[in-house]
Design a protein around this motif. Structure first.
Motif, PDB file in Angstrom:
ATOM      1  N   ILE A   1       2.382   1.763  -3.441  1.00  0.00           N
ATOM      2  CA  ILE A   1       1.438   2.330  -4.415  1.00  0.00           C
ATOM      3  C   ILE A   1       1.533   3.844  -4.407  1.00  0.00           C
TER       4      ILE A   1
ATOM      5  N   SER B   1       0.835  -1.206   0.000  1.00  0.00           N
ATOM      6  CA  SER B   1       0.000   0.000   0.000  1.00  0.00           C
ATOM      7  C   SER B   1       0.868   1.252   0.000  1.00  0.00           C
TER       8      SER B   1
ATOM      9  N   LYS C   1      -1.680  -2.534  -6.967  1.00  0.00           N
ATOM     10  CA  LYS C   1      -3.093  -2.549  -6.573  1.00  0.00           C
ATOM     11  C   LYS C   1      -3.683  -3.959  -6.751  1.00  0.00           C
TER      12      LYS C   1
END
Length: 425
Positions: free
Chosen positions: A58, A55, A74
């Motif tokens: 990203i 995460s 993702k």
């Protein structure tokens, strides 16, 4: 329920304890279940760690305008999230499997409990009082009760079937007097708090004291899913379930006079005649909640409280310590008190007093916190009959019978009998 961490550290001790109880070893199976659960939890934790890291990556990829990298991350996060969601359900299933297996393992006997296979290996601790002498052949209680017209087994069978009895007249009053006498002694002299508890309980309460899941066949259940209590131990012990108690409030001592209901599934063919083994009966129960340090001392005290009842009634009895093969599922040590029945010319159990350690407390999540300590500990629980009222009625009838079949009222019960000193036809 036993602590899986203790089992992992002491597999040989568990298997030796089970051997003493006449059961097969279980440590390897339990540890294998725990290993499987632990390995799965480790994979979940690794997945959660990777999800958190991905995460963050990203965000970095988006900042660098690396769209392809961001989309790949993702996709990875979505896959990890799906694995975690299904993995959490698997974790619950694995935990349930382990807890179910643990819930079927009996308690570990104390070191001083005699090793043996059955009741023939129990050890006599002490004998109290003298056997009564008769100048006639003493009758059994059902002979006396039927001759008096105050124990009706045939009508009870029409109403409810076998193992039920209609008791009436002087004997019904005598049974009521016994219960009231026991409650008065335990509350006024022994420091127990009288409780009038529910007779219908939920699954969790039965599980907490060890009746479920292993002994469901010995119980009665309503259509609504409630269970009829087989002993007030269930209701009284569960008074502290899911609580954290102040150590200064321990010990807590409770007593109750309640009806009890048992299917007697494991006693088919035994004591089918008379009032000794019924589906419905009254019992005065004793329950103590203690800290870890005082439970053994409390066990001796509780047993003496039960013995006091028989002493006051002038009954001859003996106290035995049960061997490992005859001891109950949740007990670490048990004393049985066996009263002398001259009609049967033998001793019969009238009370059973057990110390359970933290075995039930783990199932109930019942804890206490000692003064100055941050960590909590599991309470220790004890239970005992103080005593079985129906069996006390049998004992009084057989020990206080006269040649003409009438029954003398023991001195201790006369204040409860409204001036009745002899129960006749």
């Amino acid at each position: 329920m036993l602590d899986i961490r203790w089992i992992r550290d002491n597999p040989d001790k568990l298997d030796e304890a089970l051997r003493k109880r006449g059961a097969a070893p279980e440590s390897a199976t339990l540890i294998e279940l725990d290993e499987k659960r632990r390995a799965h939890i480790a994979r979940l934790q690794e997945a959660q760690t990777r999800r958190n890291a991905a995460s963050k990556e990203i965000g970095k990829a988006m900042a660098a305008k690396d769209t392809e990298r961001a989309e790949a991350l993702k996709t990875e996060v979505a896959e990890i999230k799906s694995f975690i969601q299904s993995g959490e359900e698997t974790e619950r299933e694995l935990t349930t499997q382990l807890n179910d297996a643990l819930s079927r393992i009996p308690n570990v006997p104390l070191d001083d409990v005699p090793v043996g296979a059955d009741e023939n290996d129990n050890v006599e601790v002490r004998v109290t009082g003298e056997r009564p002498a008769f100048d006639f052949e003493p009758k059994e209680h059902f002979e006396l009760g039927e001759a008096l017209g105050q124990m009706d087994f045939e009508t009870a069978a029409k109403l409810s079937g076998s193992r039920f009895t209609v008791v009436q007249g002087g004997l019904a009053r005598l049974e009521r007097a016994l219960g009231q006498f026991m409650l008065d002694v335990h509350t006024r002299e022994h420091g127990y708090t009288e409780v009038n508890p529910p007779l219908l309980v939920r699954d969790d309460a039965m599980y907490g004291t060890g009746q479920l899941p292993k002994f469901s066949e010995d119980l009665f259940q309503t259509r609504e899913g409630f269970w009829l209590i087989p002993t007030a131990e269930v209701s009284l012990t569960n008074l502290v379930r899911e609580e954290i108690l102040d150590a200064a409030t321990l010990p807590r001592r409770y007593t109750a006079l309640t009806p009890c209901f048992r299917s007697e599934a494991g006693s088919a063919g035994r004591d089918t005649r008379g009032y000794l083994r019924q589906h419905q009966f009254y019992k005065v129960e004793l329950v103590s909640i203690t800290d870890a340090e005082t439970s053994i001392e409390e066990h001796e005290r509780m047993t003496k409280c039960a013995e006091t009842i028989l002493e006051r009634l002038g009954l001859h009895f003996r106290t035995v310590v049960l061997c490992t093969g005859d001891m109950g599922f949740g007990a670490r040590k048990t004393y049985d008190i066996e009263v002398w029945l001259p009609g049967q010319n033998m001793y019969r159990e009238i009370s059973s007093c057990s110390v359970c350690g933290d075995f039930q407390a783990r199932r109930m999540n019942a804890r206490y916190r000692a003064e100055g300590e941050k960590e909590t500990r599991f309470v220790h629980t004890l239970n005992g009959s103080g005593v079985a009222v129906g069996r006390a009625l049998i004992a009084v009838m057989e020990n206080y019978q006269n040649a003409d079949g009438s029954i003398r009222v023991p001195d201790a019960l006369k204040p409860y009998m409204g001036g009745i000193e002899v129960i006749g036809a």
